[in-house]
Every structure is written in C-alpha cells, then in structure tokens.
Design a protein around this motif. Structure first.
Motif, PDB file in Angstrom:
ATOM      1  N   LYS A   1     -14.039  48.735  -5.706  1.00  0.00           N
ATOM      2  CA  LYS A   1     -13.561  47.493  -6.314  1.00  0.00           C
ATOM      3  C   LYS A   1     -14.426  47.133  -7.524  1.00  0.00           C
ATOM      4  O   LYS A   1     -15.597  47.523  -7.604  1.00  0.00           O
ATOM      5  CB  LYS A   1     -13.613  46.357  -5.288  1.00  0.00           C
ATOM      6  CG  LYS A   1     -12.736  46.598  -4.066  1.00  0.00           C
ATOM      7  CD  LYS A   1     -12.898  45.478  -3.054  1.00  0.00           C
ATOM      8  CE  LYS A   1     -12.075  45.749  -1.799  1.00  0.00           C
ATOM      9  NZ  LYS A   1     -12.265  44.689  -0.777  1.00  0.00           N
TER      10      LYS A   1
ATOM     11  N   ASP B   1     -12.243  56.182  -6.095  1.00  0.00           N
ATOM     12  CA  ASP B   1     -11.124  55.460  -6.723  1.00  0.00           C
ATOM     13  C   ASP B   1     -10.862  54.132  -6.028  1.00  0.00           C
ATOM     14  O   ASP B   1     -10.268  53.213  -6.613  1.00  0.00           O
ATOM     15  CB  ASP B   1      -9.851  56.320  -6.679  1.00  0.00           C
ATOM     16  CG  ASP B   1      -9.970  57.550  -7.576  1.00  0.00           C
ATOM     17  OD1 ASP B   1     -10.751  57.474  -8.563  1.00  0.00           O
ATOM     18  OD2 ASP B   1      -9.303  58.566  -7.306  1.00  0.00           O
ATOM     19  N   THR B   2     -11.305  54.025  -4.782  1.00  0.00           N
ATOM     20  CA  THR B   2     -11.081  52.788  -4.029  1.00  0.00           C
ATOM     21  C   THR B   2     -12.151  51.721  -4.309  1.00  0.00           C
ATOM     22  O   THR B   2     -12.071  50.616  -3.772  1.00  0.00           O
ATOM     23  CB  THR B   2     -11.089  53.096  -2.519  1.00  0.00           C
ATOM     24  OG1 THR B   2     -12.320  53.759  -2.179  1.00  0.00           O
ATOM     25  CG2 THR B   2      -9.912  54.008  -2.147  1.00  0.00           C
TER      26      THR B   2
END
Length: 291
Positions: A63, A60-61
């Motif tokens: 970019k 989810d992190t």
C-alpha cells in the motif's frame, strides 16, 4: 678583471641558491601532494562506497501508506545517506532506454516491481552490516526482495585496505627520501664554502658564530622553497576540487591548514638541521682533508 670575476662569482652563488631553493620546493611539493592524498584517501574511498546501491523490491500488494512509512523510516535511519523511490513504470522506461527495445510489447504486461534505491553511509558498506540491514527490510511483509552486489562490496573493502597500507608505506618512504634529498642539496651548498668556514675558524671565530649565517641563509632558502611548494599544492588542490566537487576536498580547512603548516615547518626544520650538521662536519675537519 677583478670586477668581472666578482660578477661571475655572484652569478654562480645566485645560481647555487636558486638550485637549492628549487630542489627544496620540488621535494616539499611532492611530499605535500602525497600528504593531500593521505588525508583525503578515506574521503575518496567513502565516496566510492556510497555509490553502492541496495535495492528494496516491493510487492505489488504494498500500500502507498506502507511505502511512505518505509521511506520515512529509511530516511531517519543512521546508516542511510539517501533514498530514491523508483516506480515500475520508471524502471520500465529506464530498461527501454538501455536496451533500445520495449519488452512490454512482447509481454503485454510490466513484470517489474516498485523499488526503493538506498545509498548507505560508507561505514555501513560491509557484507556483515548489509546483511543485517537486508534482513531487517525483508522482515516487512510487503517487501518482496532485497538486492545488492555483495562481491563488489567485498572487493572494494579489500582494495581500500590494501591501498591504505601502501599509501602509508610510500608516505613514510617518501618522507625519508625528501629529508635525504634536501640534506644533500644543503651539504653541497655548504661544501662550496668549506674554505671560508675553515678560514674563519683559523682567525678565532667560534663555531656558533660561523654556523649562524649559514643556518640563517639555509632557513631562508627553506622558507622560499616551502612557499613555492605551498603555492603549487594550492593550485593542484583548487583544480582537483573544481574537477571533482563531489569529493569536497576543501570542506576540512583545519586539516588542510595543518598539512600546509607541516610542509612549511618541515622546510625550515630540515634545512636548519642539515646545515647545522654540514657546517659542524667541516668545522671538525682537519685542514689537510679539505682538499
């Protein structure tokens, strides 16, 4: 009376020629279809291999720029056929459509992850190469997991090897059967003219002179049979390509032309050789043994 008998004999002769030509056509047609299967076996196998999906799950992190960079590097890789980015929202919609229930109503959140579905080129769909590609993807710190069906890949590769072996074996066996069947039809046609052969020989005709019309007639029947077989092959190839366009059966015209030419040449070659030896047998046969 004589005229009726002549007409009867002519009808019998035409019927005999038709039977020989039809026999040659059927045998060459089946042999040609087997040839089409052989030359397209790898293409069909590759098509099914390329349906195997390797899914790269992203954290989810991750970019957007990292995801775009990964997509670009995958698209440029020599082992990748196509990629498809699937957002967690798209994945949720797909799961909802499949199950008929909205799991987010129970959980309150979407636990799925963004992912990239990767379709590899057929030559790279092996356990060893998939493991290497998987480890390369996992080396990136924004990749959470890589998933693919390893058991399916192993089963598919094993079956492709087995099927390829049996196709080659059956092809060789069927080629032998085709030669024997055509040879048998030609021998029967020559057998009906054994007295004519011996009569010509007794009046002083040379063996070469006697053989020539029989060989030429058989070659013409071989050509007719081969043309009928090629028309049948073309019709089957057209309809199979129309039903399964993803197999791109018509994308290799040189190979197809080679196969069609081989079938045509085989029809001429087998009839020529069969007639030569069939007439030679009766030429060397004693008159008493003709009966």
């Amino acid at each position: 009376m004589s005229s009726s008998f002549d007409k009867y004999q002519k009808r019998r002769l035409i019927s005999s020629y038709f039977s020989v030509a039809l026999s040659i056509a059927l045998v060459l047609f089946l042999l040609g279809l087997l040839g089409l299967l052989v030359i397209n076996a790898k293409k069909v196998a590759d098509h099914f291999k390329e349906q195997v999906t390797m899914t790269i799950y992203l954290k989810d992190t991750a970019k957007d720029v990292e995801i775009k960079q990964l997509e670009k590097s995958l698209a440029m890789a020599d082992y990748v056929k196509s990629t498809d980015f699937v957002s967690k929202e798209q994945a949720a919609e797909s799961m909802k459509a499949e199950s008929g229930e909205d799991f987010m109503d129970f959980l309150g959140i979407n636990p799925l992850k963004n992912s990239i579905d990767v379709h590899l080129k057929a030559d790279f769909v092996t356990s060893e190469k998939l493991d290497v590609i998987s480890k390369e993807a996992l080396s990136k710190n924004f990749v959470d997991d890589v998933n693919y069906d390893n058991d399916l890949v192993n089963l598919m590769n094993d079956n492709v090897k087995k099927i390829s072996f049996w196709i080659l074996l059956i092809s060789g066996l069927f080629t032998l059967i085709a030669v024997l069947l055509i040879n048998s039809s030609i021998r029967l046609a020559v057998y009906s003219k054994r007295f004519t052969i011996k009569t010509m020989q007794m009046v002083g005709a040379t063996k070469r002179f006697i053989r020539r019309p029989f060989i030429w007639r058989s070659v013409k029947l071989g050509i007719v049979g081969a043309i009928i077989a090629l028309i049948g092959m073309a019709v089957v190839l057209y309809y199979v390509d129309k039903m399964f366009p993803e197999l791109t059966l018509l994308n290799n015209p040189v190979l197809l032309a080679g196969l069609f030419g081989f079938v045509f040449a085989l029809g001429i070659l087998i009839t020529w050789i069969s007639t030569f030896f069939a007439t030679q047998r009766f030429l060397n046969l004693n008159t008493d043994r003709l009966y």
